[in-house]
Design an enzyme around this catalytic site. Structure first.
Site, PDB file in Angstrom:
ATOM      1  N   MET A 139       0.816  -1.218   0.000  1.00  0.00           N
ATOM      2  CA  MET A 139       0.000   0.000   0.000  1.00  0.00           C
ATOM      3  C   MET A 139       0.848   1.266   0.000  1.00  0.00           C
ATOM      4  O   MET A 139       0.567   2.222   0.719  1.00  0.00           O
ATOM      5  CB  MET A 139      -0.950  -0.018   1.204  1.00  0.00           C
ATOM      6  CG  MET A 139      -1.834  -1.243   1.269  1.00  0.00           C
ATOM      7  SD  MET A 139      -2.796  -1.507  -0.249  1.00  0.00           S
ATOM      8  CE  MET A 139      -3.906  -0.116  -0.155  1.00  0.00           C
ATOM      9  N   LEU A 176       5.004   3.684  -5.367  1.00  0.00           N
ATOM     10  CA  LEU A 176       6.432   3.828  -5.624  1.00  0.00           C
ATOM     11  C   LEU A 176       6.670   4.839  -6.745  1.00  0.00           C
ATOM     12  O   LEU A 176       5.891   4.918  -7.691  1.00  0.00           O
ATOM     13  CB  LEU A 176       7.022   2.471  -6.007  1.00  0.00           C
ATOM     14  CG  LEU A 176       6.910   1.392  -4.910  1.00  0.00           C
ATOM     15  CD1 LEU A 176       7.126   0.017  -5.497  1.00  0.00           C
ATOM     16  CD2 LEU A 176       7.915   1.674  -3.792  1.00  0.00           C
ATOM     17  N   ASN A 223       2.498  -6.492 -10.340  1.00  0.00           N
ATOM     18  CA  ASN A 223       1.434  -6.249  -9.377  1.00  0.00           C
ATOM     19  C   ASN A 223       0.184  -6.976  -9.853  1.00  0.00           C
ATOM     20  O   ASN A 223       0.027  -7.246 -11.041  1.00  0.00           O
ATOM     21  CB  ASN A 223       1.151  -4.745  -9.285  1.00  0.00           C
ATOM     22  CG  ASN A 223       0.067  -4.426  -8.269  1.00  0.00           C
ATOM     23  OD1 ASN A 223       0.109  -4.900  -7.127  1.00  0.00           O
ATOM     24  ND2 ASN A 223      -0.914  -3.648  -8.666  1.00  0.00           N
ATOM     25  N   HIS A 238      -4.008  -6.531  -9.652  1.00  0.00           N
ATOM     26  CA  HIS A 238      -5.084  -5.606  -9.312  1.00  0.00           C
ATOM     27  C   HIS A 238      -6.416  -6.342  -9.403  1.00  0.00           C
ATOM     28  O   HIS A 238      -6.646  -7.095 -10.362  1.00  0.00           O
ATOM     29  CB  HIS A 238      -5.076  -4.409 -10.274  1.00  0.00           C
ATOM     30  CG  HIS A 238      -6.100  -3.379  -9.923  1.00  0.00           C
ATOM     31  ND1 HIS A 238      -5.938  -2.508  -8.868  1.00  0.00           N
ATOM     32  CD2 HIS A 238      -7.315  -3.100 -10.468  1.00  0.00           C
ATOM     33  CE1 HIS A 238      -6.996  -1.724  -8.786  1.00  0.00           C
ATOM     34  NE2 HIS A 238      -7.842  -2.070  -9.743  1.00  0.00           N
TER      35      HIS A 238
END
Length: 207
Positions: free
Chosen positions: A90, A93, A107, A109
């Site tokens: 969370m 970056l 990642n 999602h």
């Protein structure tokens, strides 16, 4: 050996899916380090149970966000990681970090990007928005990470049915079980085996 690093802030269920895939031999590699910005993140306990280095590294421990990212970069470079997975991390970056590991950060999602993604869409908020809109299909997306939220090249997607009577919590669980825990390990496997390439910001499979 293909080396995987991980960043997580919470329970780490997607991290668990990848740890399990490694142990079952589905991913030809190893998770070498899990870093969390939360001292009590269960993801760190999951790492320890699999004899993986578990590190607490919070922004609060550094004078600036710039120094924090420098520390993260140094940490993963010192472990010679080939890939970094974001397993519920969370923290947004910056380009400094993403450029240091260009096309080497993944990642997942919990929606079918480009729907219900970007700033403000995370966790249950995604599923709440899906139900409010009344869409009939949602799902999950694995993508490479760049300096903007949820805009990196898409690797894999899997659709999940939205059912009458779903609550955000019920839908979240179904998306995890039917999509996230399946396609995240698969995307890591494909990358580790050199079976995906990025061509003009499009991910393509190669033999």
């Amino acid at each position: 050996m293909f080396k995987i690093g991980a960043l997580a802030s919470g329970g780490g269920t997607n991290l668990q899916a990848i740890l399990d895939a490694v142990e079952l031999g589905k991913i030809n590699g190893e998770v070498v380090s899990v870093v969390s910005n939360k001292k009590d993140a269960f993801a760190l306990e999951r790492a320890k149970k699999h004899n993986v280095e578990a590190v607490y590294m919070s922004r609060k421990l550094f004078k600036s966000f710039d120094e924090y990212e420098d520390a993260l970069i140094s940490h993963f470079k010192s472990r010679n990681v080939d890939l970094i997975i974001l397993a519920g991390f969370m923290v947004i970056l910056s380009a400094k970090f993403t450029d240091a590991f260009k096309n080497k950060i993944m990642n997942i999602h919990p929606s079918l990007i480009p729907s219900f993604c970007g700033k403000g869409f995370y966790g249950l908020k995604v599923h709440e928005a899906v139900l409010e809109k009344g869409v009939k299909l949602t799902g999950a997306t694995v993508h490479f990470v760049d300096s903007t939220a949820d805009t990196g090249p898409i690797i894999l997607q899997k659709a999940v049915e939205v059912k009458d009577g779903d609550t955000p919590e019920v839908l979240q669980k179904r998306v995890m079980e039917e999509a996230e825990w399946i396609i995240f390990p698969e995307a890591v496997r494909l990358f580790a085996e050199g079976k995906i390439v990025i061509d003009n910001n499009i991910v393509r499979r190669v033999d």
